[in-house]
Design a protein around this motif. Structure first.
Motif, PDB file in Angstrom:
ATOM      1  N   VAL A  20       0.059 -46.055   0.085  1.00 58.08           N
ATOM      2  CA  VAL A  20       1.445 -45.605   0.856  1.00 58.08           C
ATOM      3  C   VAL A  20       1.299 -44.052   0.904  1.00 58.08           C
ATOM      4  N   GLY A  21       1.335 -43.259   1.819  1.00 59.59           N
ATOM      5  CA  GLY A  21       1.511 -41.975   1.865  1.00 59.59           C
ATOM      6  C   GLY A  21       1.454 -41.426   3.330  1.00 59.59           C
ATOM      7  N   SER A  22       2.194 -40.112   3.250  1.00 59.31           N
ATOM      8  CA  SER A  22       2.203 -39.451   4.595  1.00 59.31           C
ATOM      9  C   SER A  22       0.930 -39.010   5.146  1.00 59.31           C
ATOM     10  N   SER A  23       0.703 -38.574   6.088  1.00 55.16           N
ATOM     11  CA  SER A  23      -0.433 -38.077   6.796  1.00 55.16           C
ATOM     12  C   SER A  23      -0.786 -36.713   6.068  1.00 55.16           C
ATOM     13  N   GLY A  24      -1.738 -36.173   6.536  1.00 52.42           N
ATOM     14  CA  GLY A  24      -2.134 -34.716   6.059  1.00 52.42           C
ATOM     15  C   GLY A  24      -2.428 -34.702   4.589  1.00 52.42           C
ATOM     16  N   PRO A  67       9.707 -38.317  11.109  1.00 58.65           N
ATOM     17  CA  PRO A  67       9.941 -37.741   9.920  1.00 58.65           C
ATOM     18  C   PRO A  67      10.692 -38.292   8.606  1.00 58.65           C
ATOM     19  N   THR A  68      10.075 -38.275   7.445  1.00 59.98           N
ATOM     20  CA  THR A  68      11.124 -38.923   6.408  1.00 59.98           C
ATOM     21  C   THR A  68      11.922 -38.151   5.524  1.00 59.98           C
ATOM     22  N   THR A  69      11.686 -36.496   5.516  1.00 59.99           N
ATOM     23  CA  THR A  69      12.298 -35.766   4.818  1.00 59.99           C
ATOM     24  C   THR A  69      13.781 -35.513   5.327  1.00 59.99           C
ATOM     25  N   ILE A  72      17.794 -40.202   7.297  1.00 57.50           N
ATOM     26  CA  ILE A  72      18.302 -41.442   6.744  1.00 57.50           C
ATOM     27  C   ILE A  72      17.944 -42.478   7.590  1.00 57.50           C
ATOM     28  N   PRO A  73      18.042 -42.206   8.986  1.00 60.30           N
ATOM     29  CA  PRO A  73      17.578 -43.406   9.984  1.00 60.30           C
ATOM     30  C   PRO A  73      16.196 -43.754   9.692  1.00 60.30           C
ATOM     31  N   ASN A  74      15.404 -42.904   9.598  1.00 62.75           N
ATOM     32  CA  ASN A  74      13.914 -43.347   9.375  1.00 62.75           C
ATOM     33  C   ASN A  74      13.717 -44.016   7.861  1.00 62.75           C
ATOM     34  N   LEU A  75      14.608 -43.418   6.901  1.00 64.72           N
ATOM     35  CA  LEU A  75      14.470 -43.875   5.673  1.00 64.72           C
ATOM     36  C   LEU A  75      14.965 -45.710   5.566  1.00 64.72           C
ATOM     37  N   LEU A  76      15.955 -45.789   6.447  1.00 68.55           N
ATOM     38  CA  LEU A  76      16.415 -47.329   6.518  1.00 68.55           C
ATOM     39  C   LEU A  76      15.395 -48.223   7.293  1.00 68.55           C
ATOM     40  N   GLY A 100       7.922 -38.674   1.481  1.00 68.98           N
ATOM     41  CA  GLY A 100       9.068 -39.543   1.473  1.00 68.98           C
ATOM     42  C   GLY A 100       9.016 -41.058   1.713  1.00 68.98           C
ATOM     43  N   VAL A 101       7.956 -41.296   2.530  1.00 69.86           N
ATOM     44  CA  VAL A 101       7.537 -42.712   2.816  1.00 69.86           C
ATOM     45  C   VAL A 101       7.352 -43.477   1.598  1.00 69.86           C
TER      46      VAL A 101
END
Length: 163
Positions: A20-24, A67-69, A72-76, A100-101
């Motif tokens: 699991v990881g952000s891109s980049g 984005p995840t930083t 809150i909606p994307n966290l959920l 954050g992911v």
């Protein structure tokens, strides 16, 4: 989202790994672990971005919401995604270097009894990352790339630089 048939959990030397990881840069650091993850069945969770699509061609990939930083909606959304992915893949281990992911996958991974391994990113030498601070209590294994990072994470294991 690319799908492969769900497989039962494996025991023994070959495991099912959820990366699991952000891109980049986060994804680049996870790619550097290829000598390890190439020996295992694996599923990647990252963002639907050009770098991720090109570097993970041929791999099973699940796209997370960004984005995840502080979003809150994307966290959920990612918490619900983590629930579905963990139930389908039944990984033996979840590994991440953030960002954050990682949090929803580590949270549910711990609740499901999955081994969680976090690697603090190489560019956070003097101060800990937010994801590192949040994932530390959820991590079965916590790895660092620099000795200096031990100031922020006493008791963690220094594995050296991935890049």
């Amino acid at each position: 989202m690319h799908h492969a048939p769900a497989a039962p959990p494996r025991h023994g030397p070959r495991q099912t790994v959820l990366i699991v990881g952000s891109s980049g840069g986060h994804l680049t650091q996870m790619r550097a672990l290829e000598p390890w993850w190439s020996k295992h069945d694996r599923v990647w969770v990252t963002f639907d971005m050009v770098d991720a699509n090109s570097s993970l061609e041929g791999e099973e990939v699940v796209y997370a919401y960004h984005p995840t930083t502080r979003h809150i909606p994307n966290l959920l959304r990612n918490l619900w995604l983590a629930w579905r992915v963990l139930r389908r893949t039944r990984p033996d281990v979840i590994v991440s270097s953030g960002a954050g992911v990682a949090l929803p996958f580590f949270l549910l991974g711990r609740l499901f009894g999955v081994t969680t391994a976090y690697i603090e990113v190489y560019d956070r030498i003097d101060t800990p990352s937010l994801t590192g601070r949040l994932c530390r209590p959820l991590s079965t294994l916590f790895f660092l790339q620099w000795e200096e990072q031990l100031r922020n994470y006493p008791g963690a294991v220094v594995i050296g630089r991935l890049l």
